[in-house]
Enzyme design. Structure first.
Site, PDB file in Angstrom:
ATOM      1  N   THR A  36       0.821  -1.215   0.000  1.00  0.00           N
ATOM      2  CA  THR A  36       0.000   0.000   0.000  1.00  0.00           C
ATOM      3  C   THR A  36       0.852   1.261   0.000  1.00  0.00           C
ATOM      4  O   THR A  36       0.484   2.274  -0.594  1.00  0.00           O
ATOM      5  CB  THR A  36      -0.948  -0.030   1.222  1.00  0.00           C
ATOM      6  OG1 THR A  36      -1.822  -1.143   1.064  1.00  0.00           O
ATOM      7  CG2 THR A  36      -1.780   1.230   1.342  1.00  0.00           C
ATOM      8  N   SER A  95       1.853  -7.268  -0.827  1.00  0.00           N
ATOM      9  CA  SER A  95       2.616  -8.225  -0.013  1.00  0.00           C
ATOM     10  C   SER A  95       1.937  -9.591   0.083  1.00  0.00           C
ATOM     11  O   SER A  95       2.568 -10.564   0.490  1.00  0.00           O
ATOM     12  CB  SER A  95       2.925  -7.660   1.363  1.00  0.00           C
ATOM     13  OG  SER A  95       1.817  -7.721   2.209  1.00  0.00           O
ATOM     14  N   THR A 123       1.881  -4.297   4.293  1.00  0.00           N
ATOM     15  CA  THR A 123       1.794  -4.633   5.722  1.00  0.00           C
ATOM     16  C   THR A 123       1.250  -6.048   5.971  1.00  0.00           C
ATOM     17  O   THR A 123       1.460  -6.606   7.045  1.00  0.00           O
ATOM     18  CB  THR A 123       0.905  -3.621   6.469  1.00  0.00           C
ATOM     19  OG1 THR A 123      -0.407  -3.662   5.914  1.00  0.00           O
ATOM     20  CG2 THR A 123       1.478  -2.221   6.395  1.00  0.00           C
ATOM     21  N   ASP A 124       0.546  -6.619   4.974  1.00  0.00           N
ATOM     22  CA  ASP A 124      -0.131  -7.902   5.249  1.00  0.00           C
ATOM     23  C   ASP A 124       0.834  -9.036   5.600  1.00  0.00           C
ATOM     24  O   ASP A 124       0.502  -9.905   6.412  1.00  0.00           O
ATOM     25  CB  ASP A 124      -1.000  -8.311   4.056  1.00  0.00           C
ATOM     26  CG  ASP A 124      -2.260  -7.444   3.954  1.00  0.00           C
ATOM     27  OD1 ASP A 124      -2.556  -6.716   4.914  1.00  0.00           O
ATOM     28  OD2 ASP A 124      -2.932  -7.508   2.913  1.00  0.00           O
TER      29      ASP A 124
END
Ligand code: ASP
Length: 321
Positions: free
Chosen positions: A12, A53, A84-85
């Site tokens: 993101t 990710s 971030t995932d």
């Protein structure tokens, strides 16, 4: 002047919202145009990937490892931007394999580059500030978002959308970032690292639940397609009777079984002595991984198996806090 290697991988932080609000991957990473309010620093920037990710696999982690394993020869620190995932997984993989003394800092964002309140540039700048800080060396891989510094070994994503998503439930954050200072609260004991050359092992993660059917585990025992299995067990590391029988079948088929807790906080350890209790699981050969969640235990087992560790060395590696 400090020289920092920046590796952008996507996520993101590198995306933008289209007119309808849908968040998309763009051809150009908006971070490439970033301007910072930083002391003079020499940035060497590489767009190594530009992917969400969720598309990151251990192969991508291995590519990052290979790019970074000698980074201390040319750089004073490293910053990696990432979705971030799966950020906690890539950071953990690098933490367990690199063993660099220079700061390696990962960051990301919950809001894309053109969204109101976008946190990408700010987190990127914070990560750079940590990477050039005099106290940041020898701390393993760090994760910096939302004014907090977390150790890769303890950090996890706790919220699907909130910018305050990363937390270290067991240890608390390792430090904080204020407008003028980088503050570290504690030093972590050094842990084992192993080099890595391949990531071919197949290791699924199963979550335990009330009434878990042992047959699901038996299917894995019959399969030739797995090299090990992680079970997110109940509480301190316990299973129901049927699931315990399934674990026994896996162990009888020489498939390593690693137990972690499905609880969000705390450590799996053998406490209960009955069928499915942690003591009996450990006696039958299951290995308890302490202080890691399922996705991190999976990477630890992968690294251990790829290195051909003996049963004893593998157990020590997984037990390590
Ligand atoms: N889906 C995004 C990713 O992990 C989420 C993020 O970066 O915050 O790539």
């Amino acid at each position: 002047m400090k020289k920092i290697l920046v590796l952008h991988t996507g996520g993101t932080i590198a995306m933008h919202a289209a007119e309808d609000g849908d968040v998309e991957v763009g051809a150009e990473n908006p971070l490439n145009q970033a301007q910072f309010d930083l002391p003079a620093v020499d940035l060497d920037i590489e767009n190594i990937f530009n992917i969400p990710s969720e598309h990151i696999t251990p192969e991508h982690m291995l590519t990052l490892y290979k790019r970074l394993k000698d980074a201390d020869k040319d750089y004073d620190g490293v910053v990696i931007t990432h979705g971030t995932d799966t950020l906690e997984e890539t950071s953990f993989f690098l933490d367990k394999t690199l063993g660099l003394s220079i700061p390696v800092v990962m960051t990301g964002a919950m809001r894309s580059s053109n969204e109101l309140g976008s946190d990408g540039l700010y987190n990127f700048q914070s990560a750079l500030r940590v990477a050039i800080d005099e106290e940041a060396a020898n701390r393993g891989v760090m994760v910096v978002l939302n004014d907090e510094i977390h150790a890769a070994r303890f950090v996890t994503k706790t919220h699907a959308t909130n910018v305050a998503t990363f937390a270290s439930p067991i240890s608390g954050p390792m430090g904080m970032i204020t407008k003028r200072q980088i503050i570290f609260f504690y030093d972590l004991p050094k842990t084992m690292t192993y080099p890595i050359a391949s990531v071919s092992k197949k290791i699924p993660v199963m979550k335990a639940y009330a009434g878990m059917d042992g047959q699901i585990l038996s299917l894995f025992a019959e399969s030739e397609h797995i090299d090990g299995i992680i079970i997110e067990a109940l509480g301190a590391g316990n299973l129901g009777e049927d699931a315990a029988r399934g674990v026994q079948e896996l162990l009888d088929s020489d498939i390593p079984v690693v137990i972690v807790s499905r609880s969000f906080n705390g450590i799996a350890e053998p406490v209960y002595d009955y069928l499915g209790g942690g003591i009996q699981l450990e006696k039958s050969g299951a290995i308890f991984a302490r202080a890691v969640n399922g996705q991190k235990a999976r990477l630890k087992l992968l690294i251990g198996l790829e290195n051909g560790l003996s049963a004893e060395a593998l157990t020590d590696f997984l037990h390590e806090f």
